[in-house]
Design an enzyme around this catalytic site. Structure first.
Site, short mmCIF file in Angstrom:
data_model
loop_
_atom_site.label_atom_id
_atom_site.label_comp_id
_atom_site.label_asym_id
_atom_site.label_seq_id
_atom_site.Cartn_x
_atom_site.Cartn_y
_atom_site.Cartn_z
N ARG A 278 0.84 -1.19 0.00
CA ARG A 278 0.00 0.00 0.00
C ARG A 278 0.88 1.25 0.00
NH1 ARG A 278 -2.34 -3.60 3.72
NH2 ARG A 278 -4.48 -4.25 3.20
N LYS A 303 -2.26 -2.75 7.53
CA LYS A 303 -3.67 -2.53 7.86
C LYS A 303 -4.15 -3.65 8.79
CE LYS A 303 -7.97 -1.22 5.58
NZ LYS A 303 -8.64 -1.02 4.27
N HIS A 409 -2.98 3.43 -5.88
CA HIS A 409 -3.55 2.12 -5.55
C HIS A 409 -3.70 1.24 -6.79
CE1 HIS A 409 -4.70 0.25 -1.86
NE2 HIS A 409 -5.80 -0.25 -2.35
N ARG A 412 -1.08 -1.38 -6.93
CA ARG A 412 -1.35 -2.55 -6.07
C ARG A 412 -2.38 -3.47 -6.73
NH1 ARG A 412 -1.68 -4.43 -0.59
NH2 ARG A 412 -3.82 -4.84 0.12
N HIS A 435 -4.77 -9.21 3.04
CA HIS A 435 -6.22 -9.18 3.22
C HIS A 435 -6.63 -10.12 4.35
CE1 HIS A 435 -6.99 -7.75 -1.19
NE2 HIS A 435 -6.70 -6.76 -0.37
N TYR A 444 -10.28 -9.59 -7.68
CA TYR A 444 -9.35 -9.62 -8.82
C TYR A 444 -9.65 -10.76 -9.78
CZ TYR A 444 -6.98 -6.29 -5.89
OH TYR A 444 -6.69 -5.19 -5.11
#
Length: 461
Positions: A278, A303, A409, A412, A435, A444
């Site tokens: 990120r 995150k 982003h 990414r 994630h 994706y």
């Protein structure tokens, strides 16, 4: 007037003309002259034609350690040097200096920036871009319910929530309290929360994610702070959740974008695409977290406060080593000048007081100037501001002729899609991206699917 004095006057006349050509007018043009004169006086025994890149960058490093210099003044000095050497003296090496990085990396971190915001004792400022009237209302509500807001922030910090979450949750609680002026939050509950959520969906027409964030903030308030958990809210009006696919660049578009980027920002963009990190993970990267022997990068405190490992692209390893060599020299000079300290998270500063000046804890992408920390008052070299990289990516995408809505982003997103295209499984990509749920990564796979489940258009047969 002597011939020498006449030549000097013509020199400065030409310099001022070039400054004006770059859109800098009175009274600011005189400061460009002052900065150029300061540089020349700092090298009394050397003609401008004999200067090299090291002379300019060393002078900028010294200037960047001045306490009294604001970020815009430093950028002004860099611009003056750029005009002086790129447009007047014009040595071959002048275009090799990363002028954009020197200017953009000088920006100070705001007192409520996510990296350093928790250092202060004040309540976090609003994270919204609301109107002045709305901001004023939020501030009044924040002051009126200051004790409740302090308890809210304390609860969030005990739960190790991100600083941006502190900002957004406190905003939503203030909005909720302002929506019911004069009411005691202890006397409110399900009915008021239900009414507020419907107001957001039907009148404010907020996005589904925004409504959910407001709900989460109020659930936290009543459950963790007021200790009056909300019951079943019932079927309140839900904001519509639009189904949008991420912007993904093709391999050719990535190649064209990266070809337009050079210097430090180019290296950062390659890292984002090559690792899937990120934006803030790249900006906050520390020297000790790059492992050249194992060919990997450890992403700390990502995150959700999770660590993970991503591959270090072999293609940029040498460039990264060279970059770190330059940063190490800057850090060594900082230490010799009595600075060289860096921000440490949480209680590490108290636990390891000497760590702040150790090489391993330094940022890989530091600011081009030392600044006064807005919280502690100490002199630190923070990481560069993320806005510089964001701006550079957008500008370079336009230069590369990419019509998609490209932001940081998108690199990414492109990393994830291209890794899946290469045949890696979804769980591997989930781990690389950090994630928590594989369903987030599944977006994706939709990008990879052909429209209509692979049906061939009738126009093609």
């Amino acid at each position: 007037m002597t011939k020498k004095a006449e030549l000097v006057e013509r020199f400065w006349d030409r310099f001022i003309a070039l400054v004006h050509k770059r859109g800098v007018n009175k009274p600011f043009d005189r400061w460009y002259v002052i900065r150029a004169e300061e540089y020349i006086k700092a090298h009394p025994d050397k003609r401008l034609q004999d200067h090299d890149r090291n002379d300019v960058e060393r002078w900028l490093m010294v200037l960047g350690r001045e306490n009294s210099l604001k970020s815009w003044q430093f950028r002004q000095a860099v611009h003056a040097m750029q005009i002086l050497f790129c447009e007047m003296v014009q040595p071959v090496w002048a275009t090799d200096i990363d002028w954009d990085h020197w200017k953009d990396a000088a920006r100070d971190l705001e007192p409520d920036h996510a990296t350093i915001g928790r250092e202060g004792t004040n309540l976090p400022r609003s994270s919204t871009t609301a109107s002045a009237t709305e901001q004023s209302t939020l501030q009044e509500t924040r002051e009126k319910h200051s004790q409740l807001m302090k308890k809210l922030i304390a609860g969030l910090r005990m739960g190790h929530y991100a600083y941006r979450t502190e900002q957004s949750y406190s905003d939503w609680v203030c909005r909720f309290l302002a929506y019911f002026p004069g009411k005691d939050p202890l006397q409110m509950g399900n009915r008021e929360v239900f009414s507020f959520l419907e107001y957001l969906a039907l009148q404010r027409k907020v996005a589904s994610s925004t409504q959910n964030q407001a709900l989460n903030a109020l659930v936290f308030l009543y459950e963790k702070v007021l200790e009056q958990p909300l019951g079943e809210l019932g079927p309140f009006a839900r904001a519509k959740r639009p189904r949008r696919l991420p912007v993904v660049l093709s391999r050719d578009e990535v190649r064209r974008l990266l070809a337009e980027m050079d210097g430090t920002f180019g290296l950062m963009a390659q890292l984002m695409y090559g690792t899937g990190m990120r934006l803030m993970e790249v900006v906050r990267l520390r020297v000790k977290d790059i492992d050249f022997d194992y060919g990997q990068i450890i992403v700390r405190d990502g995150k959700g406060q999770k660590d993970r490992v991503v591959p270090l692209p072999e293609k940029i390893a040498e460039a990264l080593i060279n970059h770190l060599d330059q940063i190490h020299k800057i850090h060594a000079e900082d230490l010799s000048q009595g600075v060289g300290r860096v921000y440490l998270p949480d209680a590490l500063q108290r636990k390891y007081p000497a760590a702040a000046q150790e090489w391993g804890w330094q940022y890989v992408f530091p600011s081009s100037r030392v600044s006064i920390d807005p919280r502690s008052g100490g002199k630190r070299r923070h990481h560069l501001h993320e806005n510089g990289l964001q701006k550079k990516i957008k500008v370079c995408a336009a230069k590369a002729g990419i019509v998609k809505q490209v932001n940081s982003h998108a690199l990414r997103h492109s990393f994830a899609t291209h890794v899946l295209e290469a045949g890696y499984d979804i769980r591997t990509v989930q781990e690389l991206l950090g994630h928590a749920d594989v369903s987030t990564t599944m977006i994706y796979t939709h990008v990879l699917n052909k429209p209509g489940l692979g049906v061939r258009s009738p126009l093609d047969y």
